[in-house]
Motif scaffolding. Structure first.
Motif, PDB file in Angstrom:
ATOM      1  N   ARG A 210      46.743  32.724  42.687  1.00 57.71           N
ATOM      2  CA  ARG A 210      46.163  32.655  44.024  1.00 57.71           C
ATOM      3  C   ARG A 210      47.252  32.875  45.063  1.00 57.71           C
ATOM      4  O   ARG A 210      48.430  32.672  44.789  1.00 57.71           O
ATOM      5  N   TRP A 211      46.849  33.273  46.257  1.00 57.53           N
ATOM      6  CA  TRP A 211      47.825  33.443  47.337  1.00 57.53           C
ATOM      7  C   TRP A 211      48.309  32.078  47.815  1.00 57.53           C
ATOM      8  O   TRP A 211      47.514  31.154  48.006  1.00 57.53           O
TER       9      TRP A 211
ATOM     10  N   LEU B  48      52.115  35.431  45.776  1.00 62.11           N
ATOM     11  CA  LEU B  48      51.122  35.004  44.792  1.00 62.11           C
ATOM     12  C   LEU B  48      51.669  33.793  44.042  1.00 62.11           C
ATOM     13  O   LEU B  48      52.759  33.847  43.462  1.00 62.11           O
TER      14      LEU B  48
ATOM     15  N   GLU C 240      43.660  31.842  37.627  1.00 61.16           N
ATOM     16  CA  GLU C 240      44.227  30.776  38.470  1.00 61.16           C
ATOM     17  C   GLU C 240      45.294  31.259  39.449  1.00 61.16           C
ATOM     18  O   GLU C 240      45.720  30.505  40.321  1.00 61.16           O
TER      19      GLU C 240
ATOM     20  N   ARG D 116      40.362  41.360  42.815  1.00 58.49           N
ATOM     21  CA  ARG D 116      40.263  40.176  43.682  1.00 58.49           C
ATOM     22  C   ARG D 116      41.467  40.047  44.610  1.00 58.49           C
ATOM     23  O   ARG D 116      41.336  39.702  45.786  1.00 58.49           O
ATOM     24  N   LEU D 117      42.658  40.330  44.094  1.00 57.76           N
ATOM     25  CA  LEU D 117      43.884  40.168  44.875  1.00 57.76           C
ATOM     26  C   LEU D 117      44.187  41.389  45.734  1.00 57.76           C
ATOM     27  O   LEU D 117      44.977  41.298  46.679  1.00 57.76           O
TER      28      LEU D 117
END
Length: 681
Positions: free
Chosen positions: A95-96, A120, A93, A59-60
């Motif tokens: 996230r950028w 992040l 949880e 995802r990242l």
């Protein structure tokens, strides 16, 4: 330590156990939903599976750094990371951040450039605290840097080399805040280990193992262990550190306050803090303690505070202060250091005579290097037997000589011109009578920088008089004393009269106790005035009121007077290539040769450290010029003073005056100028 050797499970289990043990019931917990964690004695959750970690990396678009990845393999998230991050992100949880709060505008330069947008974000719930992993700040071990920003702290974020390093610091923060809240009631295996470490460090420090002690005490202080901060700050202060040095409450303890309150007072005065800050610092003490603190602050402000100690060490302190007062700072340091083994602590938390640093005479002696030397000396109960007197005599340092006067002044803080008088067989306290007139007295001791600032105060000057404010002290051995003006005028007036004759006339004769009843040969006085930028160097020597010889280098011209000049002081040899008047500065090589030769000829030295870093007495001399003649006029200039700190008035009033009656201020005798005034230029 690598992720292969760091045991996340043991570390997080210990943290959880200690967190749960700090609360006796669920009613005391910091958050309403902490009950399950308290009962389970586990601040984490279930481990993240390999598939879940792989999914978040996909995802990242990045493989997670090793320490955060290893953390997730033990627990997929965390509660209470330190005191201000209430919940730390698990795999689902993270996230950028995308610079959500616009902080790049304030902290976006250097290594932080672009960080806020690309990092992040790991904090989920916090007290205005942001935790960020930077994917472009990658170490050789593959770790991403962590930036922790506490917006209420009003500063740039704190950088950590890895997520593991961040978590270790948050564990320490948990301990520190809990120890502050619960005090002695907060006890576990970690606190017991650290308290034992503090006691070992105390013994190490007294044995002279100060570096090892400092490391151990600093770690324990970070965990909030009582006693550790007070002892660590003593070592830090001797290492030259002053930032956030408060001595852990020892200043409020009646047993130690006399040692530590003066140090806080010095910091207060030097930083020009207001009265409210001092009141706040002393607020926890009794009325008696606050009154004593106010008196100490007054003494420190007025530079009248004097450090005292009991026993043989206290006696050495008094001797050292007297030595430093007259410029013998190296001897004063040797006196102190030799007595350190006989110093006695005031109590178990007292590691060294740190109060010395508040003394206006002795404090400047203790540079960071000397502070380490003192700390490396066994003392108190751990001291070994040795003879302080022998050490004091054996450890003499090389003399400074005179040549250092030709070095550039520190921070361009003064003109490069200087002048001084050396008087043989006269103590520094006698110089005001010889050079300053019958009513002259020594002023309170000042530092180089205080004397420098005085130059810009309101004052009256004239071409009729040239009165110098000089510092005084011993010029090497006890036979010679000096009066030095490091802020001399940038010219030598045409009516200059050397004070050497007057100084030697009033000084006690040399060799008064010669064997076989031999007649004394008299005392000598030496005068040097150098103005490098104008190509001028003057030397004059007198003995028992009679000029022996003198010369003045003025560009290519050399003027001589008196008797023959010793070969070692011959200006033709010393100044082989003098500059022409108005065509550049004095040949500094010649100046250095002359200063070296003068020091060797008379066996004298000006103590550089004492003059530039210490605190010495001053007085104002008689004029270095003869009065104007019948057909000469002079100018009086009254300059404005400082109307507030840091700003000087440039206003001045200039008056042209008729000549006063002839009176030779140098010799203190009436005369008909210019005849009979000694060595005139």
């Amino acid at each position: 330590m690598t992720e292969e050797t760091f045991d996340w499970r043991s570390f997080l289990t210990r943290w959880s156990e200690e967190w749960a043990g700090a609360y006796e019931s669920p009613d005391e917990l910091p958050a309403a939903d902490d009950g399950a964690a308290w009962r389970a004695r586990w601040l984490g959750s279930e481990p993240a599976s390999g598939e879940r970690i792989a999914a978040v990396e996909e995802r990242l678009g990045h493989r997670l750094p090793p320490s955060y990845r290893a953390f997730l393999e033990v627990t997929d998230g965390w509660r209470h990371a330190g005191g201000f991050v209430h919940r730390l992100a698990g795999s689902g949880e993270a996230r950028w951040h995308e610079d959500a709060f616009g902080l790049s505008e304030y902290y976006g330069e250097g290594e932080l450039e672009g960080m806020w947008a690309r990092a992040l974000q790991l904090d989920v719930e916090s007290d205005m605290t942001t935790v960020l992993l930077d994917p472009l700040a990658v170490g050789e071990d593959g770790e991403w840097a962590v930036y922790c920003h506490k917006s209420w702290a009003h500063g740039a974020p704190t950088r950590y080399g890895s997520f593991r390093e961040f978590m270790l610091d948050m564990y320490q923060e948990f301990h520190s805040l809990t120890a502050r809240r619960q005090g002695p009631a907060f006890v576990n295996d970690t606190t017991r280990r650290l308290d034992a470490q503090v006691e070992t460090a105390r013994q190490d420090a007294l044995r002279g193992e100060h570096e090892r002690a400092a490391a151990a005490l600093t770690e324990a202080a970070g965990f909030g262990r009582p006693r550790a901060r007070g002892m660590a700050d003593q070592l830090r202060r001797f290492h030259g550190q002053t930032y956030r040095v408060y001595y852990g409450g020892l200043a409020q303890d009646p047993l130690y306050s006399g040692e530590f309150v003066p140090l806080l007072a010095v910091e207060h005065v030097e930083r020009s803090w207001d009265a409210a800050s001092w009141t706040s610092q002393m607020s926890s003490g009794s009325d008696e303690h606050r009154e004593a603190a106010e008196e100490i602050l007054r003494e420190v402000t007025e530079r009248t505070f004097r450090y005292t100690a009991g026993g043989p060490f206290g006696e050495a302190v008094e001797r050292a202060r007297e030595q430093a007062r007259w410029g013998r700072t190296d001897a004063a340091w040797r006196t102190l250091l030799a007595a350190v083994p006989r110093w006695a602590p005031l109590g178990p938390d007292h590691l060294a005579p740190v109060g010395l640093l508040a003394d206006p005479f002795l404090g400047p002696l203790i540079t960071p290097d000397r502070g380490r030397e003192l700390l490396a000396t066994p003392r108190g109960p751990e001291a070994v037997e040795h003879s302080g007197e022998a050490d004091e005599a054996r450890e003499a340092e090389p003399a400074d000589g005179l040549v250092w006067l030709a070095d550039p002044p520190p921070n361009n803080s003064r003109p490069e011109s200087y002048r001084f008088v050396l008087v043989e067989e006269a103590g520094p306290a006698e110089l005001p009578a010889l050079l300053g007139g019958q009513d002259a007295v020594l002023d309170a001791p000042v530092t180089y920088w205080e004397l420098n600032r005085r130059r810009f105060g309101g004052r009256v000057s004239s071409t009729y008089e040239d009165r110098a404010v000089v510092t005084v002290g011993h010029a090497g051995d006890s036979r010679w004393s000096f009066a030095l003006d490091l802020f001399a005028a940038g010219h030598i007036a045409s009516r200059f009269v050397s004070p050497a004759v007057a100084a030697s006339l009033g000084a006690a004769p040399r060799g008064a106790a010669l064997p076989d009843g031999a007649a004394p040969s008299g005392a000598r006085a030496v005068v040097v005035w150098c103005v490098p930028e104008r190509g001028l160097f003057h030397l004059s020597v007198a003995e028992r009121g009679i000029e022996q010889y003198a010369f003045t280098v003025d560009g290519p011209e050399v003027r001589r007077s008196g008797g023959p000049i010793p070969p070692g002081l011959d200006p033709d040899t010393l100044f082989a290539a003098p500059a022409a008047p108005g065509e550049g500065a004095l040949d500094r090589t010649g100046e250095r040769r002359a200063l070296t030769a003068i020091a060797a000829e008379f066996g004298v030295s000006l103590p550089r450290f004492a003059i530039t870093e210490g605190r010495l007495h001053t007085f104002t001399t008689r004029s270095w010029t003869r009065p104007p003649g019948p057909d000469e006029t002079y100018v009086v200039v009254t300059s404005g003073g400082a109307d507030r700190v840091g700003k000087r008035s440039r206003s001045a009033v200039v008056e042209t005056m008729p000549p006063p009656p002839g009176f030779c201020s140098v010799m203190s005798t009436s005369c008909v100028p210019p005849a009979g005034c000694g060595t005139a230029m």
